[in-house]
Design a protein around this motif. Structure first.
Motif, PDB file in Angstrom:
ATOM      1  N   VAL A 173      48.800 -60.616 -31.719  1.00 36.24           N
ATOM      2  CA  VAL A 173      48.047 -59.777 -32.647  1.00 36.24           C
ATOM      3  C   VAL A 173      49.035 -59.262 -33.686  1.00 36.24           C
ATOM      4  O   VAL A 173      50.038 -58.636 -33.336  1.00 36.24           O
ATOM      5  CB  VAL A 173      47.362 -58.588 -31.932  1.00 36.24           C
ATOM      6  CG1 VAL A 173      46.564 -57.761 -32.933  1.00 36.24           C
ATOM      7  CG2 VAL A 173      46.463 -59.072 -30.812  1.00 36.24           C
ATOM      8  N   ILE A 174      48.776 -59.538 -34.955  1.00 40.49           N
ATOM      9  CA  ILE A 174      49.671 -59.162 -36.048  1.00 40.49           C
ATOM     10  C   ILE A 174      49.139 -57.896 -36.695  1.00 40.49           C
ATOM     11  O   ILE A 174      47.926 -57.757 -36.924  1.00 40.49           O
ATOM     12  CB  ILE A 174      49.783 -60.312 -37.073  1.00 40.49           C
ATOM     13  CG1 ILE A 174      50.335 -61.560 -36.379  1.00 40.49           C
ATOM     14  CG2 ILE A 174      50.672 -59.918 -38.245  1.00 40.49           C
ATOM     15  CD1 ILE A 174      50.370 -62.792 -37.258  1.00 40.49           C
ATOM     16  N   ASP A 175      50.040 -56.975 -37.000  1.00 42.13           N
ATOM     17  CA  ASP A 175      49.647 -55.616 -37.397  1.00 42.13           C
ATOM     18  C   ASP A 175      49.077 -55.491 -38.802  1.00 42.13           C
ATOM     19  O   ASP A 175      48.511 -54.456 -39.131  1.00 42.13           O
ATOM     20  CB  ASP A 175      50.835 -54.660 -37.241  1.00 42.13           C
ATOM     21  CG  ASP A 175      52.032 -55.087 -38.063  1.00 42.13           C
ATOM     22  OD1 ASP A 175      52.112 -56.274 -38.423  1.00 42.13           O
ATOM     23  OD2 ASP A 175      52.894 -54.243 -38.350  1.00 42.13           O
ATOM     24  N   ASP A 176      49.204 -56.515 -39.645  1.00 44.33           N
ATOM     25  CA  ASP A 176      48.708 -56.393 -41.018  1.00 44.33           C
ATOM     26  C   ASP A 176      48.312 -57.768 -41.530  1.00 44.33           C
ATOM     27  O   ASP A 176      48.944 -58.778 -41.209  1.00 44.33           O
ATOM     28  CB  ASP A 176      49.790 -55.798 -41.922  1.00 44.33           C
ATOM     29  CG  ASP A 176      49.229 -55.273 -43.238  1.00 44.33           C
ATOM     30  OD1 ASP A 176      48.051 -55.555 -43.544  1.00 44.33           O
ATOM     31  OD2 ASP A 176      49.962 -54.587 -43.974  1.00 44.33           O
ATOM     32  N   ARG A 177      47.269 -57.793 -42.360  1.00 47.83           N
ATOM     33  CA  ARG A 177      46.793 -59.055 -42.899  1.00 47.83           C
ATOM     34  C   ARG A 177      47.544 -59.473 -44.170  1.00 47.83           C
ATOM     35  O   ARG A 177      47.372 -60.591 -44.653  1.00 47.83           O
ATOM     36  CB  ARG A 177      45.298 -58.946 -43.220  1.00 47.83           C
ATOM     37  CG  ARG A 177      44.645 -60.237 -43.659  1.00 47.83           C
ATOM     38  CD  ARG A 177      43.229 -60.012 -44.134  1.00 47.83           C
ATOM     39  NE  ARG A 177      43.158 -59.049 -45.218  1.00 47.83           N
ATOM     40  CZ  ARG A 177      42.045 -58.719 -45.853  1.00 47.83           C
ATOM     41  NH1 ARG A 177      40.907 -59.255 -45.490  1.00 47.83           N
ATOM     42  NH2 ARG A 177      42.049 -57.826 -46.821  1.00 47.83           N
ATOM     43  N   CYS A 178      48.361 -58.607 -44.721  1.00 47.21           N
ATOM     44  CA  CYS A 178      49.037 -58.926 -45.975  1.00 47.21           C
ATOM     45  C   CYS A 178      49.924 -60.160 -45.798  1.00 47.21           C
ATOM     46  O   CYS A 178      50.452 -60.423 -44.714  1.00 47.21           O
ATOM     47  CB  CYS A 178      49.844 -57.740 -46.488  1.00 47.21           C
ATOM     48  SG  CYS A 178      51.387 -57.447 -45.630  1.00 47.21           S
ATOM     49  N   ALA A 179      50.080 -60.914 -46.884  1.00 49.97           N
ATOM     50  CA  ALA A 179      50.755 -62.214 -46.838  1.00 49.97           C
ATOM     51  C   ALA A 179      52.172 -62.118 -46.298  1.00 49.97           C
ATOM     52  O   ALA A 179      52.593 -62.929 -45.469  1.00 49.97           O
ATOM     53  CB  ALA A 179      50.751 -62.840 -48.230  1.00 49.97           C
TER      54      ALA A 179
END
Length: 401
Positions: A173-179
């Motif tokens: 699970v990655i904490d942010d959707r930003c590129a």
């Protein structure tokens, strides 16, 4: 799995247990010889007893007091506790109780609910869970994965989940959707692991498409069937709303309630629903044509081979251009852009169904727990509940029924 505390007590000799009150039990372990853990000397003796009031034991009104026997070494003077398998050092909570607390995190309940069950604080529950479930940054990727975003509102508004579709488990699970964040997290995996990924299932997101191309050089991209089919449903629903706006109040309400009949596959309709559908078509020929286009679009996904897929897509294109219905022209344009990826999804059978189910579980967890503020705790809980083998086995049995 350690022995249950109640079963452990029942096995103790009667002379080791003493009720000093109706609701208070004092117990100690049978005396055994202990060698000194510091110097190994066998010259030890009982120095004193230290009483410990145990906490966290559910479904009981009893107070348990454990008389911990302390030994002293005659040779080096070291003092130490007796061997006790039911409780860890520096703990007032039996091991079986801690295991039950951790195990309860595999269900969709909040930490406060678990805390009330054991008559302890929420912080104590979270501390035990964090200590028992240590999580490190994953370094392994499976051959077939999916990538999707969800609204977590923990730090950033959106987080990203990576799932293993073969084993139906959560990889990361990655904490942010930003590129920048996503690229850094994915490129942190060893190159050999990224090259080992053979297939990635995504929704119709150009960003995720570019991400997969750059990070997983050997992966085939599959477009999720649900997101592709939803394009036609949304286009048909837009026509319904357009027709509905020109009706009187009574028919407008009836049209709205008949929405599900319009979106359902035609071969699944009952005789009564077919009559209702014909009444809807009487209001608008455009709606009738849009419904036919929707059914034709669905048939594209029933194709058995690439040739049939191309023929049905070409036929759909001709009928859309002839109809000149704007929402379906947009559907056609998107489908042609994702033609190869949509066929990959049809051909392989992989989709984001499991991932969407995981997203629903995550949203339910967030609602039950009234949100999370710490992403590390949020991620630990997500991965534990999604990878809970007992829960997966139970849900699989339910689905089979």
């Amino acid at each position: 799995m350690c022995e249950d505390f109640t079963a452990f007590l029942l096995k103790l000799p009667e002379d080791c247990k003493n009720f000093i009150a109706d609701d208070c039990l004092v117990f100690h372990l049978p005396r055994k010889h202990h060698d000194c853990p510091a110097c190994g000397s066998s010259y030890t003796h009982v120095d004193r007893y230290r009483e410990q009031i145990l906490v966290g034991i559910p479904d009981t009104r009893l107070t348990y007091i454990y008389k911990n026997r302390r030994y002293r070494c005659r040779k080096c003077g070291k003092t130490f506790s007796e061997n006790r398998r039911f409780i860890d050092t520096y703990q007032r909570m039996p091991r079986s109780v801690i295991e039950n607390i951790v195990h309860a995190h595999g269900e969709l309940i909040s930490a406060s609910q678990i805390a009330r069950r054991h008559d302890i604080s929420s912080k104590t529950v979270m501390r035990h869970f964090a200590r028992e479930v240590q999580q490190e940054e994953p370094t392994v990727l499976n051959q077939v994965i999916s990538i999707d975003e969800f609204c977590g509102n923990v730090g950033a508004k959106y987080q990203v989940v990576i799932n293993d579709l073969s084993n139906r488990s959560c990889c990361n699970v990655i904490d942010d959707r930003c590129a920048v964040t996503i690229y850094n997290k994915l490129l942190a995996y060893p190159e050999s692991e990224r090259e080992n990924v053979a297939m990635v299932s995504i929704d119709l997101s150009p960003f995720f498409h570019k991400l997969v191309e750059e990070c997983f050089s050997n992966a085939v991209i599959t477009a999720d069937k649900f997101h592709a089919v939803r394009l036609a449903n949304n286009a048909l629903d837009a026509i319904r709303k357009e027709v509905q706006m020109g009706l009187d109040k009574h028919n407008r309400k009836w049209f709205k309630n008949a929405r599900r009949v319009l979106l359902r596959r035609e071969h699944k309709l009952s005789s009564g629903e077919r009559v209702k559908l014909s009444h809807m078509f009487a209001f608008s020929e455009k709606l009738n044509l849009a419904h036919a286009l929707k059914e034709e679009y669905y048939r594209i996904f029933d194709s058995c081979d690439w040739k049939m897929f191309k023929e049905r897509l070409h036929s759909f294109k001709e009928h859309v251009l002839a109809s000149n219905i704007a929402p379906f022209i947009k559907v056609l344009k998107t489908t042609e852009q994702w033609e190869k990826e949509i066929w990959n999804g049809i051909h392989t059978g992989y989709n984001n169904g499991f991932t969407e189910g995981c997203n629903t579980t995550i949203k339910t967890l967030k609602r039950v727990c009234y949100g999370f503020r710490n992403f590390i705790n949020f991620r630990r809980r997500i991965m534990y509940i999604l990878n809970n083998e007992e829960r997966k086995a139970r849900r699989t049995k339910i689905s089979k029924k």
